[in-house]
Motif scaffolding. Structure first.
Motif, PDB file in Angstrom:
ATOM      1  N   GLU A  97      -1.534   4.115  -5.766  1.00  0.00           N
ATOM      2  CA  GLU A  97      -0.770   3.988  -4.530  1.00  0.00           C
ATOM      3  C   GLU A  97       0.613   4.629  -4.668  1.00  0.00           C
ATOM      4  O   GLU A  97       1.149   5.172  -3.709  1.00  0.00           O
ATOM      5  N   GLY A 112       0.823  -1.195   0.000  1.00  0.00           N
ATOM      6  CA  GLY A 112       0.000   0.000   0.000  1.00  0.00           C
ATOM      7  C   GLY A 112       0.861   1.250   0.000  1.00  0.00           C
ATOM      8  O   GLY A 112       2.077   1.190   0.191  1.00  0.00           O
ATOM      9  N   GLY A 113       0.234   2.404  -0.187  1.00  0.00           N
ATOM     10  CA  GLY A 113       0.959   3.663  -0.321  1.00  0.00           C
ATOM     11  C   GLY A 113       1.784   4.029   0.895  1.00  0.00           C
ATOM     12  O   GLY A 113       2.962   4.386   0.784  1.00  0.00           O
ATOM     13  N   SER A 122       2.173   7.394  -2.351  1.00  0.00           N
ATOM     14  CA  SER A 122       3.463   7.111  -1.723  1.00  0.00           C
ATOM     15  C   SER A 122       4.450   8.254  -1.902  1.00  0.00           C
ATOM     16  O   SER A 122       5.170   8.615  -0.970  1.00  0.00           O
TER      17      SER A 122
END
Length: 516
Positions: free
Chosen positions: A282, A44-45, A286
């Motif tokens: 994502e 995930g991010g 990020s």
């Protein structure tokens, strides 16, 4: 052992146990090499961002960089500026395209396998060369993290009489704990622990210098505090273009420090995070998180060195300067048991910085040995045997890193600098040209890679000028020359060589239309 040391030791023990538990839990979902080395490409991010930056900012962030600023003043912050620029460019230019290209190019699990698939290298030459470079420079890089951990233990629990002994014990403990959770859980364990460690690092690096600065300036000016601590001219010390002794920061020094940013394009342990992110959306999340994290952490790291110069009771020499953050915490949080325990939690932030980098380096080295060397030599290798070879490689690299770091006088900044230059020069130009230049060829990539790695080795290690290295003679960081020469050689050889096949060019063009 004093009561204060026992409290701090309990904090460390609790923290390490938590990391090992995460490794054990993560191991349950590890079934094959893609799970072990890339976490199933499902990050995930937040996890990707904090894991990438925590693995990047090793012990040098809380020890090496503050120590340099402590000694020489704000003229050293150009390293931080270069790293910030490099981080931004890496996330905005490289991350999304590398993620897509590695999937299209044979679902590459490592940077060396991406190079092989990108250039359709049937013989696997570029994969083998790059895997060997990874093994060499990451062993040195891992040693810097181990040395950071050992210095942390020796500074906290040792004294002038038993420093070397405590250093060795701390080194053994750091190696064992990092080995256990990396060996068990692989990439997921490394990323999840890095996520926690990234948060802890951020809290520690922000809170401590702010507390120290407020205490220092409560009844006194900061400039006067510097004078009281032996700084002759605070204006010079706080000037970005001046050294502590009043001399100007040289153009060579500024260029060398800014050049640290070039290293990001060739860092396997950071690039592999881009490859593992779940989706384009994502990645966008990020990059924002990562850039904010880097701005805060680099600024705070420099502030630690500056504030420590005025706050610490004792003046530290060049050898002890890398322990300024440790001593700052010890001096601030020393009044009672609760304060000492809080200080112990902040000291875990240093431990987090060390462990979050060492685990990533071990894992990338293991993947290079397993996926790129072992599978390259033994075509019939099974997933299980390759995974086992990778785990053995984790242990072997850790042992070699231990041997390199066994010397208590090892310079954290020096070890990191050498490894950073090696990766940045060898891989940086190849990654950029592979991603963005259709005309780049296998011959050009191999030639550029070899040129970059050899330039750093010659520049930093061979005493060619009156018994000293070219770096000592010129003060020019090897990454500047290594990156430039590697880029030039790659382009020239690619232009001379035969054009890439239609298959390679079509695959290059297809990246634009891919949504992941």
């Amino acid at each position: 052992m004093s009561t204060a040391n026992i409290i701090v030791l309990c904090s460390f023990a609790a923290y390490m146990v938590i990391m090992i538990i995460i490794g054990f839990v993560s191991s349950k979902g590890t079934k094959n090499n893609e799970d072990y080395f890339l976490g199933g490409r499902n990050l995930g991010g937040w996890t990707a961002a904090l894991s990438a930056q925590a693995s990047d900012m090793s012990g040098w962030l809380l020890m090496g960089l503050p120590g340099s600023v402590y000694l020489a003043g704000t003229g050293e912050v150009w390293i931080a500026v270069g790293l910030l620029i490099g981080t931004i460019l890496n996330w905005y230019i490289v991350s999304a395209r590398l993620r897509k290209y590695t999937i299209v190019a044979g679902n590459s699990l490592t940077i060396p396998s991406f190079f092989q698939n990108r250039y359709c290298d049937d013989k696997g030459v570029i994969k083998m060369v790059s895997a060997i470079i990874i093994a060499i420079f990451f062993t040195v890089y891992t040693a810097s993290a181990f040395s950071s951990g050992a210095k942390l233990f020796a500074t906290l629990f040792g004294n002038s009489e038993n420093y070397n002994t405590v250093y060795t014990i701390g080194l053994i403990v750091a190696v064992i704990v990092i080995l256990v959770y990396t060996f068990l859980g692989g990439f997921k364990a490394v990323c999840y622990t890095d996520f926690i460690q990234g948060l802890l690092m951020l809290v520690a690096i922000m809170a401590v210098p702010i507390i120290a600065y407020v205490a220092l300036t409560y009844n006194n000016s900061f400039s006067q505090s510097l004078i009281d601590s032996g700084v002759t001219n605070p204006d010079n010390y706080l000037n970005f273009l001046k050294n502590d002794d009043g001399s100007n920061v040289s153009a060579v020094s500024i260029i060398s420090n800014l050049a640290w940013g070039l290293g990001y394009f060739g860092m396997p342990h950071i690039l592999i995070r881009f490859m593992a992110v779940k989706s384009d959306s994502e990645i966008k999340k990020s990059r924002k998180i990562a850039i904010v994290w880097v701005i805060i952490s680099l600024a705070a790291s420099c502030l630690i060195g500056i504030v420590a110069r005025g706050y610490l009771i004792e003046n530290l020499d060049a050898t002890a300067s890398e322990t300024v953050f440790i001593r700052l915490i010890q001096q601030i949080f020393s009044d009672n048991g609760i304060m000492i325990f809080i200080g112990g939690i902040f000291l875990c932030g240093i431990l987090a910085a060390i462990m979050s980098t060492a685990d990533s380096q071990l894992l990338v080295t293991a993947s290079a040995v397993s996926e790129d060397i072992y599978k390259g030599v033994k075509k019939s290798a099974t997933e299980k045997s390759a995974l086992n070879i990778g785990k053995v490689a984790v242990v072997v690299v850790a042992i070699i890193g231990f041997v390199i770091a066994i010397n208590p006088n090892s310079s954290i900044m020096g070890l990191v600098s050498d490894a950073w230059a090696g990766f940045g020069s060898a891989f940086g130009p190849v990654v950029l040209l592979a991603l963005f230049w259709k005309r780049s060829t296998l011959a050009g990539a191999i030639s550029g890679m070899a040129t970059g790695a050899l330039t750093v080795i010659v520049w930093d290690y061979l005493p060619l000028v009156n018994g000293v290295t070219l770096y000592k003679a010129t003060n020019l960081y090897s990454l500047v020359l290594g990156f430039a020469l590697a880029l030039i050689v790659n382009i020239i050889v690619s232009l001379i060589a035969k054009k890439p096949s239609k298959e390679i060019q079509d695959e290059f063009d297809s990246i634009k239309s891919i949504e992941i």
